[in-house]
Enzyme design. Structure first.
Site, PDB file in Angstrom:
ATOM      1  N   TYR A  61     -14.004  25.054 -24.566  1.00 54.38           N
ATOM      2  CA  TYR A  61     -14.557  26.158 -24.109  1.00 54.38           C
ATOM      3  C   TYR A  61     -15.988  26.498 -24.612  1.00 54.38           C
ATOM      4  CZ  TYR A  61      -9.584  27.460 -22.793  1.00 54.38           C
ATOM      5  OH  TYR A  61      -8.428  27.185 -22.401  1.00 54.38           O
ATOM      6  N   SER A  62     -16.974  26.541 -23.597  1.00 53.68           N
ATOM      7  CA  SER A  62     -18.394  26.706 -24.027  1.00 53.68           C
ATOM      8  C   SER A  62     -18.792  25.786 -25.080  1.00 53.68           C
ATOM      9  CB  SER A  62     -18.652  28.152 -24.335  1.00 53.68           C
ATOM     10  OG  SER A  62     -18.360  29.051 -23.311  1.00 53.68           O
TER      11      SER A  62
END
Length: 326
Positions: A61-62
């Protein structure tokens, strides 16, 4: 807040989990609707104030941004001993042949990197993000067992795979006396119920706690069919999941609206109340990017749907193409 055991384990989790895929730097990853460190701080505080003790993230995530942000906020605001912190492994984190997957090499590197980003010595739940078709399941499960035995994770879980794969992993663990999965984080909501065919019965039989992601179908169950949002316009992943079934799905969304009106509740509360009543769902992931996403979800814990409500919500569902395990 209500709490429940996660499957047959002794782990107590809140009945709502804060999912943090939406934490990061806009434009840094595949989603441009994520919120940064400052904006996410109030979201985490609101979750803690509501009694939520279960927080979910993933290394991809990111590109680690979600883990860094969540770890910092929890360190500042929470008692680590009462927090149930989950992260995931499998996705590509760097270039090269060993930058992804569920090999022993990648798992051992990934857990150390996640712990550093999270700023903690251990995670409570270490989840395999998807099935790895190129690594023997015996290698994966032995490596995960060693992660638990080393104290870097308390429990292990799985996400989005076929039921035969999940059963194979459970069987291998049982054969060798290794740590077993206690949870399944799968794609499950009123617009996508394919998990009811195989995975949910398996989880009930094996005492596995289910923590569904996308409980509101990326917002589609939370608003009128003809309305939109920034995420709806830009989230191509969600569009791949749901756009092909719009012809039938809009009837379900309309039914959610009818039930919500009859209970003087919001659509999101109805969709969550339905999901919370499904066995063996323990804690759906609320992908909040605003404090109001959390506060507005809380009444779902007390909303009791009637048999007539459930029949109305379920009657228009038709088989969908499988989305998630691939």
């Amino acid at each position: 807040m209500e709490y429940t055991k996660l499957g047959r384990s002794g782990l107590e989790v809140s009945r709502l989990c804060l999912g943090t895929m939406g934490f990061g730097t806009p434009g840094e990853w595949i989603h441009d609707w994520v919120i940064d460190e400052d904006a996410s701080r109030e979201v985490v505080k609101t979750a803690l104030d509501a009694g939520i003790n279960f927080f979910d993230t993933a290394d991809v995530y990111s590109r680690g941004g979600s883990e860094r942000i969540l770890g910092k906020h929890l360190k500042d605001m929470a008692d680590r001993d009462e927090i149930v912190l989950a992260t995931k492994v499998n996705g590509r984190m760097h270039d090269g042949p060993n930058g992804e997957g569920l090999s022993r090499k990648h798992i051992m590197s990934a857990i150390d990197a996640s712990l550093e980003r999270l700023g903690t010595d251990y995670v409570d739940l270490y989840i395999v993000h998807r099935w790895d078709y190129t690594t023997p399941i015996e290698e994966t499960m032995e490596a995960l067992n060693d992660v638990v035995r080393s104290g870097r994770a308390r429990y292990i879980g799985a996400s989005a795979m076929f039921a035969w794969q999940f059963l194979e992993a459970l069987h291998v663990s049982e054969q060798h006396g290794w740590s077993k999965f206690i949870s399944m984080q799968n794609h499950y909501n009123l617009l996508y119920r394919e998990e009811e065919r195989e995975m949910l019965p398996l989880c009930r039989a094996k005492g596995i706690g289910v923590t569904p992601y996308s409980p509101l179908a990326a917002g589609r169950l939370a608003r009128d069919w003809n309305s939109t949002s920034q995420r709806a316009e830009s989230d191509f992943v969600a569009r791949q999941k749901y756009d092909s079934t719009q012809e039938t799905d809009h009837r379900i969304v309309d039914a959610v609206g009818q039930v919500a009106e009859s209970h003087r509740a919001t659509r999101a509360q109805v969709a969550l109340a339905w999901l919370l009543a499904q066995e063996p769902v323990a804690s759906p992931l609320i992908g909040a990017t605003k404090p109001s996403h959390i506060t507005s979800a809380l009444p779902a814990l007390e909303l009791e749907l009637t048999a007539e409500d459930r029949a109305l919500l379920q009657e228009h569902y038709v088989p969908h193409q499988v989305v998630g395990p691939q």
